[in-house]
Design a protein around this motif. Structure first.
Motif, mmCIF file in Angstrom:
data_model
loop_
_atom_site.group_PDB
_atom_site.id
_atom_site.type_symbol
_atom_site.label_atom_id
_atom_site.label_comp_id
_atom_site.label_asym_id
_atom_site.label_seq_id
_atom_site.Cartn_x
_atom_site.Cartn_y
_atom_site.Cartn_z
ATOM 1 N N LEU A 187 39.585 35.293 40.384
ATOM 2 C CA LEU A 187 40.894 35.321 40.110
ATOM 3 C C LEU A 187 42.114 35.452 41.102
ATOM 4 O O LEU A 187 42.966 34.842 41.113
ATOM 5 N N ARG A 188 41.789 36.474 41.903
ATOM 6 C CA ARG A 188 42.764 36.819 42.853
ATOM 7 C C ARG A 188 42.790 35.799 43.925
ATOM 8 O O ARG A 188 43.561 35.405 44.604
ATOM 9 N N ARG A 189 41.104 35.472 44.640
ATOM 10 C CA ARG A 189 40.904 34.509 45.645
ATOM 11 C C ARG A 189 41.289 33.261 45.164
ATOM 12 O O ARG A 189 42.177 32.478 45.810
ATOM 13 N N ASP A 190 40.995 32.600 44.218
ATOM 14 C CA ASP A 190 41.572 31.288 43.608
ATOM 15 C C ASP A 190 43.007 30.921 43.654
ATOM 16 O O ASP A 190 43.873 30.186 44.055
ATOM 17 N N ARG A 191 43.858 32.124 43.108
ATOM 18 C CA ARG A 191 45.208 32.153 43.110
ATOM 19 C C ARG A 191 45.673 32.195 44.593
ATOM 20 O O ARG A 191 46.767 31.302 44.953
ATOM 21 N N LEU A 192 45.132 32.936 45.238
ATOM 22 C CA LEU A 192 45.612 32.828 46.914
ATOM 23 C C LEU A 192 45.594 31.654 47.499
ATOM 24 O O LEU A 192 46.339 31.106 48.178
ATOM 25 N N MET A 193 44.382 30.984 47.285
ATOM 26 C CA MET A 193 44.032 29.600 48.035
ATOM 27 C C MET A 193 44.663 28.541 47.418
ATOM 28 O O MET A 193 44.847 27.557 48.172
ATOM 29 N N THR A 194 44.913 28.597 46.216
ATOM 30 C CA THR A 194 45.602 27.442 45.524
ATOM 31 C C THR A 194 47.080 27.489 45.847
ATOM 32 O O THR A 194 47.743 26.483 45.743
ATOM 33 N N GLY A 195 47.653 28.455 45.934
ATOM 34 C CA GLY A 195 48.912 28.795 46.030
ATOM 35 C C GLY A 195 49.731 28.932 44.852
ATOM 36 O O GLY A 195 51.028 29.061 44.825
ATOM 37 N N VAL A 196 49.117 29.028 43.638
ATOM 38 C CA VAL A 196 49.806 29.119 42.295
ATOM 39 C C VAL A 196 50.336 30.323 41.998
ATOM 40 O O VAL A 196 49.957 31.386 42.735
ATOM 41 N N SER A 197 51.376 30.610 41.235
ATOM 42 C CA SER A 197 51.933 31.682 40.810
ATOM 43 C C SER A 197 51.228 32.306 39.723
ATOM 44 O O SER A 197 51.453 33.663 39.230
ATOM 45 N N HIS A 198 50.611 31.609 38.732
ATOM 46 C CA HIS A 198 49.639 32.188 37.681
ATOM 47 C C HIS A 198 48.728 33.020 38.253
ATOM 48 O O HIS A 198 48.227 33.039 39.368
ATOM 49 N N GLY A 199 48.109 33.753 37.195
ATOM 50 C CA GLY A 199 47.216 34.749 37.465
ATOM 51 C C GLY A 199 47.344 36.015 38.068
ATOM 52 O O GLY A 199 46.474 36.724 38.358
ATOM 53 N N SER A 200 48.651 36.339 38.090
ATOM 54 C CA SER A 200 48.865 37.710 39.091
ATOM 55 C C SER A 200 48.701 38.935 38.087
ATOM 56 O O SER A 200 49.121 38.858 36.900
ATOM 57 N N PHE A 201 47.881 39.927 38.896
ATOM 58 C CA PHE A 201 47.969 41.213 37.909
ATOM 59 C C PHE A 201 47.557 42.194 39.155
ATOM 60 O O PHE A 201 47.320 41.925 40.363
ATOM 61 N N ASP A 202 47.809 43.288 38.705
ATOM 62 C CA ASP A 202 47.882 44.624 39.810
ATOM 63 C C ASP A 202 46.573 45.220 39.982
ATOM 64 O O ASP A 202 46.347 46.092 39.341
ATOM 65 N N TYR A 203 45.605 44.222 40.845
ATOM 66 C CA TYR A 203 44.201 45.097 40.916
ATOM 67 C C TYR A 203 43.923 46.320 41.434
ATOM 68 O O TYR A 203 43.162 47.334 40.835
ATOM 69 N N PHE A 204 44.805 46.911 42.275
ATOM 70 C CA PHE A 204 44.610 48.063 42.977
ATOM 71 C C PHE A 204 45.235 49.016 42.070
ATOM 72 O O PHE A 204 44.573 50.421 42.098
ATOM 73 N N TRP A 205 46.048 48.953 40.803
ATOM 74 C CA TRP A 205 46.434 49.795 39.977
ATOM 75 C C TRP A 205 45.392 50.139 38.994
ATOM 76 O O TRP A 205 45.117 51.138 38.489
ATOM 77 N N LEU A 206 44.478 48.881 38.581
ATOM 78 C CA LEU A 206 43.671 48.916 37.634
ATOM 79 C C LEU A 206 42.363 49.831 38.314
ATOM 80 O O LEU A 206 41.796 50.719 37.664
ATOM 81 N N LEU A 207 42.210 49.519 39.554
ATOM 82 C CA LEU A 207 41.229 50.234 40.429
ATOM 83 C C LEU A 207 41.433 51.796 40.247
ATOM 84 O O LEU A 207 40.520 52.714 39.789
ATOM 85 N N ALA A 208 42.798 52.074 40.506
ATOM 86 C CA ALA A 208 43.185 53.570 40.648
ATOM 87 C C ALA A 208 43.234 54.191 39.291
ATOM 88 O O ALA A 208 42.933 55.560 39.119
ATOM 89 N N ASN A 209 43.153 53.584 38.289
ATOM 90 C CA ASN A 209 42.965 54.063 36.897
ATOM 91 C C ASN A 209 41.802 53.835 36.293
ATOM 92 O O ASN A 209 41.699 53.828 34.857
ATOM 93 N N LEU A 210 40.561 53.359 36.805
ATOM 94 C CA LEU A 210 39.348 53.255 36.111
ATOM 95 C C LEU A 210 38.591 54.453 36.273
ATOM 96 O O LEU A 210 38.539 55.295 37.123
ATOM 97 N N GLU A 211 37.974 54.563 35.047
ATOM 98 C CA GLU A 211 37.277 55.896 34.602
ATOM 99 C C GLU A 211 36.125 55.558 34.130
ATOM 100 O O GLU A 211 35.733 54.243 33.768
ATOM 101 N N VAL A 212 35.163 56.596 33.641
ATOM 102 C CA VAL A 212 33.962 56.415 33.173
ATOM 103 C C VAL A 212 33.634 57.314 31.615
ATOM 104 O O VAL A 212 34.282 58.467 31.784
ATOM 105 N N ASP A 213 33.560 56.601 30.883
ATOM 106 C CA ASP A 213 33.065 57.349 29.431
ATOM 107 C C ASP A 213 31.861 56.861 28.881
ATOM 108 O O ASP A 213 31.262 55.895 29.298
#
Length: 455
Positions: A187-213
């Motif tokens: 999702l991030r790579r294809d957005r970068l390489m195509t140059g489109v504005s669609h598909g943006s999300f905050d990956y690093f914030w998701l990673l920082a808030n990832l837990e295990v239950d």
């Protein structure tokens, strides 16, 4: 042994450390089968629309490995002594090699092989996941390298993981789920390489808030196990929504783009026609010879012959097929070479406000009748119905729960399915786009007349 580094446009540096395990994966990267992925583009014909989309499945595979390692790092932090390093290694190896089985232009090629098999009442051709498992298990360069570096049992475990339709533990969930390393990279790579504005999300914030239950599994209402699963913290709520929406938008902005799909339909028709002629013993009419990789694979669909195929083989064969004596082969090959694509008539869009799905169904029936009455020539039109389910609702207390995006409704509170908490995700519905592609102005006119006749 020393660390090996790859400069990546998305992740910057992807490093394989000096550990024996990561050196074994680096050795696998240099295998014949992994290097073949340099010659298969991640987005197939998308570069005909987005010229920057020339990235390869090798680049994506490296990115999936890197992303899986980041996800695994979060799991390790939460599990501590309970962290299973052996299962982690299987998951990271699977992440690296997960795309080995893709053929040239991936889904268009796979669709053509299914049609060729169906026309001859043969067993339906293998999915790329099965090809991948075969590549790992059989006497291949990468199979030998994985066994040398990780052991025979690990080699089989990697193949088995990649064939699973639903994850069985938190480690396989990193490789294949609705929140996995594959999606998080492409999702991030294809957005970068195509140059489109669609598909943006905050990956690093998701990673920082990832837990295990722990997720309970049950049968007939009775719990029988609790399994660790990835869970997002409450603060990642908007980022999780953006992730699901971004993936959905990318399918219709990029992956299902009408020009890309038109090129895929042309290639599928070309390969099907090649199969008809070659399997009937008429190789000479195709412009190819009996020793061409495409010919050899269609005659004998072995793994060895499959691995000779890639995007460059297909592109390189087009100038030969332009000289074919068969008019259909010549026509389709020429159109791909010149980017002379079929024109799309978006049936779904046309009938918005004109009866919707009911009118679309009537149009399909009318078009089918017109085709039976020889209203269209052999290659005048193609039909296409790409569909995307934005968020698959899985069984809750079952192994399929590991496929969900789980998130806490409040800080420190219990987890829930994202679709249960988010009005946005809950409201999303499966979307299908029905288009007809016409090869010439006369065919396009006929298609439009049928639509007007319906309403």
């Amino acid at each position: 042994m020393k660390p090996q580094r790859i400069r990546d446009p998305l992740h910057d540096l992807i490093e394989f450390s000096e550990t024996a395990f990561e050196q074994a994966l680096w050795d696998a990267v240099n295998s014949e089968e992994m290097q073949r992925l340099r010659r298969i583009k991640q987005l197939g014909f998308s570069e005909l629309v987005y010229p920057g989309a020339t990235h390869t499945r090798l680049a994506h595979s490296l990115g999936v490995f890197h992303t899986a390692r980041e996800l695994s790092g979060r799991v390790r932090k939460f599990l501590g002594r309970d962290f299973d390093e052996d299962r982690e290694k299987i998951a990271l190896a699977a992440a690296l090699v997960h795309d080995l089985g893709h053929g040239p232009f991936s889904h268009a090629f796979e669709d053509a092989m299914k049609k060729i098999a169906k026309a001859r009442d043969q067993k339906v051709e293998k999915r790329h996941e099965i090809w991948t498992a075969d590549i790992i298990r059989e006497n291949t360069d990468i199979g030998r390298r994985i066994e040398k570096g990780m052991g025979k049992e690990a080699r089989e475990a990697v193949a088995t993981l990649l064939l699973q339709e639903t994850p069985t533990d938190i480690y396989s969930g990193i490789v294949s789920s609705q929140f996995d390393a594959d999606r998080l990279d492409y999702l991030r790579r294809d957005r970068l390489m195509t140059g489109v504005s669609h598909g943006s999300f905050d990956y690093f914030w998701l990673l920082a808030n990832l837990e295990v239950d722990q997720v309970p599994f049950s049968t007939d209402g009775e719990d029988y196990a609790n399994i660790d699963s990835l869970v997002l913290g409450n603060k990642a709520f908007q980022a999780a929504e953006a992730y699901v929406l971004g993936l959905f938008h990318m399918y219709f902005a990029v992956y299902f783009h009408k020009a890309t799909r038109s090129a895929e339909k042309i290639l599928t028709a070309l390969l099907v026609r090649l199969g008809e002629l070659i399997l009937d013993g008429n190789v000479a009419a195709t412009g190819l010879d009996s020793a061409h990789p495409i010919t050899e694979f269609l005659v004998d669909s072995t793994l060895r012959n499959y691995l000779t195929l890639d995007d460059s083989v297909v592109w390189g064969s087009l100038p030969l097929m332009v000289r074919a004596s068969d008019d259909h082969i010549k026509h389709l090959a020429s159109r791909l070479l010149r980017r002379d694509l079929y024109k799309a008539f978006d049936v779904t869009e046309y009938f918005k406000g004109r009866g919707g799905e009911a009118s679309v169904a009537k149009f399909r029936a009318a078009l089918s009748e017109a085709k039976k009455a020889d209203g269209f020539g052999y290659l005048e039109i193609f039909e296409d119905s790409p569909a995307r389910d934005p968020y698959k609702r899985r069984g809750y207390d079952t192994p399929e729960a590991l496929s969900k995006v789980l998130i806490r409704g409040s800080p420190g509170g219990p987890y829930q399915d994202l679709a249960e908490l988010s009005d946005v995700v809950s409201a999303l519905q499966k979307r299908t786009v029905y288009r007809v592609y016409a090869g010439n102005a006369n065919a396009l006119k006929k298609v439009k007349q049928i639509a007007m006749g319906v309403g």
